[in-house]
Write an enzyme that holds these catalytic residues in place. Structure first.
Site, PDB file in Angstrom:
ATOM      1  N   ASP A  10       0.991  -1.190   0.055  1.00  0.00           N
ATOM      2  CA  ASP A  10      -0.057  -0.011  -0.060  1.00  0.00           C
ATOM      3  C   ASP A  10       0.841   1.367  -0.016  1.00  0.00           C
ATOM      4  OD1 ASP A  10      -2.226   1.584  -0.022  1.00  0.00           O
ATOM      5  OD2 ASP A  10      -2.732   1.280   2.262  1.00  0.00           O
ATOM      6  N   ASP A 108      -2.893   2.453  -5.886  1.00  0.00           N
ATOM      7  CA  ASP A 108      -1.994   2.435  -4.950  1.00  0.00           C
ATOM      8  C   ASP A 108      -1.716   1.494  -4.178  1.00  0.00           C
ATOM      9  OD1 ASP A 108      -4.629   2.909  -3.580  1.00  0.00           O
ATOM     10  OD2 ASP A 108      -3.382   4.531  -2.288  1.00  0.00           O
ATOM     11  N   GLU A 109      -2.514   0.213  -4.310  1.00  0.00           N
ATOM     12  CA  GLU A 109      -2.218  -0.940  -3.588  1.00  0.00           C
ATOM     13  C   GLU A 109      -2.635  -2.309  -4.491  1.00  0.00           C
ATOM     14  OE1 GLU A 109      -5.336  -1.661  -0.704  1.00  0.00           O
ATOM     15  OE2 GLU A 109      -6.724  -0.428  -1.863  1.00  0.00           O
TER      16      GLU A 109
END
Length: 347
Positions: A10, A108-109
Site C-alpha cells: 500500500d 496505490d495498492e
C-alpha cells in the site's frame, strides 16, 4: 522451508507523495490533493499528506472543511495522468519480483503472492525496489490470507511492515470493533450489533445459522469467516473485468430546474457510453446518483428492457429515476452508472 505468503503493498499518501516528488519544497508541509485545488469550490479531498492528517483532514472530506481544519495547507489539483504513470511504475516493479503473483486493487495498492522462507526480508526488498524505481514509499502487510495481509498494513504505516497470521489474528484483532474488518462498514456493524456481535472475536465465534438468518445463507457465513481473518489465501492475477462504468460531477452552481438536470444527465450518459465502448458490452441496467442541497444523497437503479449503448436511453432512464424522487430541492451532484452485460463465460 519455503512457505506461501501474501503481501499487501500500500503506497503511503500516494497522490500527495507524487506531488511532493514534483515539488520537493513541499516536503514536511501539509498537502491536500483534490478537485481543481481550489478549497472554495465544491470538491472533496482525494489524498492528504500525513502532516495534513494531523489536523483532521481525511479523504472524502469537502475541501472547504479541510481548509478550515488546516488553513496552512497547500491545496493542489488532481492530475490523473501523472498518478497513472506512477502507479504503472509501481505495479511493474511488483510484477518484476521473482515468482510474484500480483493482484492489483487500485492505483496505490496490490496483493503480492510469494513463496519464501524469509518473508520479512522479501517485504523489505520490495519496499526498496519500489523506492528505487519511483522515489515513493510503501507500507506492507504480511499474512497467510488476503484479509490478514490487508488488515496488517495499517499496523505498519507509514513505511513499515507488520505480520498477521492465523496464530496471532485473534490476539491482535479480537478485542477490536467489527468495523476494524475489511469491508465491514457502519451499517453492517449496526446489524451485527442487533444480534449481539460487537467485536471481531464475537463475530469469529458466531453461530453461522444466526448470521445466515440475518444476512443470508451465503453472506452470513462469510462474515464469520471474515471475523477469523479467513478467505482466499493467494492473489488472483487474472485481468480485472469491470461490471459497470460510471461518471459523476459535483456542480459549482446548483441545478435548480428539471431541464438543467436533464441536460446534465445527457452529458454524463454520453461519457458513460464512451467508457463502455472499450468493453464491447452494452448496458443492461442504469443507476442514478443524486445529491440534493445541502447533502442528501440518493441512489436508484432500473433494468433496461434490452441492453443498449444508446446514450439517449441511458439519459432518459436516469431522468425518469430522478423524476420519481419527486424532490424539488436544488441538485449539487449527479452520477450515472451503466452496468454492462456479463462477458462470455461470466465473471
Amino acid at each position: 522451508m519455503s512457505r506461501r505468503w501474501v503481501l499487501h503493498v500500500d503506497m503511503d499518501q500516494f497522490l500527495a507523495a507524487v506531488e511532493i516528488l514534483r515539488r520537493p519544497e513541499l516536503a514536511g508541509c501539509p498537502v491536500v490533493v483534490g478537485g481543481r485545488g481550489d478549497p472554495t469550490e465544491r470538491a472533496v479531498v482525494s489524498t492528504a499528506s500525513y502532516e495534513a492528517r494531523e489536523h483532521g483532514v481525511r479523504s472524502g472530506m469537502p475541501l472547504r472543511v479541510a481548509a478550515r481544519r488546516c488553513p496552512d495547507a497547500v491545496f493542489l489539483p488532481v492530475d490523473f495522468p501523472v498518478y497513472e504513470d506512477a502507479s504503472e511504475q509501481v505495479m511493474d516493479t511488483l510484477r518484476a519480483w521473482p515468482g510474484a503473483v500480483v493482484q492489483v486493487l487500485g492505483w496505490d495498492e496490490a496483493f503480492v503472492g510469494v513463496e519464501t522462507d524469509d518473508v520479512e526480508a522479501v517485504a523489505a526488498g520490495v519496499q526498496a525496489a519500489v523506492l528505487e524505481r519511483t522515489g515513493l514509499h510503501c507500507s506492507i502487510g504480511i499474512g497467510d490470507s488476503l484479509v490478514r495481509a490487508k488488515t496488517a498494513t495499517d499496523f505498519g504505516k507509514p513505511r513499515g511492515t507488520y505480520v498477521l497470521t492465523r496464530e496471532t489474528w485473534l490476539e491482535v484483532m479480537g478485542p477490536r470493533p467489527t468495523t476494524a474488518l475489511w469491508g465491514v462498514g457502519k451499517r453492517i456493524a449496526a446489524r451485527l450489533e442487533q444480534v449481539g456481535l460487537t467485536t471481531v472475536a464475537e463475530l469469529a465465534g458466531a453461530d453461522d445459522a444466526v448470521l445466515a438468518a440475518e444476512f443470508g445463507p451465503t453472506n452470513g457465513p462469510r462474515l464469520s469467516e471474515l471475523g477469523r481473518g479467513g478467505g482466499a489465501d493467494w492473489p488472483d492475477d487474472s485481468p480485472w473485468v469491470p461490471r459497470a462504468r460510471g461518471r459523476e460531477t459535483t456542480y459549482q452552481q446548483d441545478l435548480v430546474t428539471p431541464e438543467e438536470v436533464r441536460e446534465a444527465l445527457c452529458e454524463l450518459a454520453a461519457r458513460v457510453v464512451e467508457d463502455v465502448a472499450s468493453e464491447g458490452r452494452p448496458v443492461q441496467r442504469v443507476f442514478l446518483k443524486v445529491r440534493f442541497v445541502p447533502f442528501f444523497t440518493y441512489h436508484r437503479g432500473r433494468k433496461l428492457p434490452e441492453p443498449t449503448t444508446d446514450p439517449e436511453v441511458l439519459a432518459a432512464t436516469a431522468f425518469e429515476l430522478y423524476l420519481r424522487l419527486a424532490d424539488e430541492r436544488p441538485v449539487r451532484l449527479l452520477g450515472v452508472r451503466g452496468e454492462m452485460v456479463p462477458p462470455p463465460g461470466g465473471y
